[in-house]
Design an enzyme around this catalytic site. Sequence first.
Site, short mmCIF file in Angstrom:
data_model
loop_
_atom_site.label_atom_id
_atom_site.label_comp_id
_atom_site.label_asym_id
_atom_site.label_seq_id
_atom_site.Cartn_x
_atom_site.Cartn_y
_atom_site.Cartn_z
N HIS A 78 -41.90 -16.50 -18.37
CA HIS A 78 -42.40 -16.17 -17.05
C HIS A 78 -43.93 -16.22 -17.05
CE1 HIS A 78 -38.38 -14.38 -16.97
NE2 HIS A 78 -38.42 -14.59 -15.66
N ASP A 128 -59.37 -25.01 -37.19
CA ASP A 128 -60.16 -26.09 -36.60
C ASP A 128 -61.64 -25.96 -36.95
OD1 ASP A 128 -60.71 -28.35 -34.85
OD2 ASP A 128 -61.55 -26.87 -33.47
#
Length: 157
Positions: A78, A128
């Site tokens: 949701h 990263d």
Amino acid sequence: MEFTHLDDKGRATMVDVGEKQVSRRTATARCIVSLPPGVLVQLNNGDIQTKKGSVFQTAIIAGIMAAKKTGDLIPLCHPLGLDNCHVNIHLNDEQEVVIDCTATITAKTGVEMEALVGASIAALTIYDMCKALSHDIVIKETKLMEKTGGKRDFKRA
């Protein structure tokens, strides 16, 4: 016990939360990231500074942003407007990076996935930003630590 995201014919479906009661719900998820010595040596005052900026501070922002976008990333989640999201990053005794993401909402459905996504994206952001130093970085585990406010509370021992 049965899967909640399947209808009576076994097809994928979103859980109908329309009849559930609104309650205060929290969830905390944890990721553990193992950094090799060549990256750990870059730690200074509890963070790593790179040309891209502060690694842990950037990971905190990325984790919060990701938690807010969970409904866009996981098909049957949701879309939720979080009341709060907090990401904490520290080193444990084994010199591993511990990322805890706590999401909070007052709603008809819980925020476990938001906490898990937030912690995961924070871990990926650390990868990263540090991969130029080493590709031996390992995201070791991602797990729910605790949740409150739904059908049943949960707390990992």
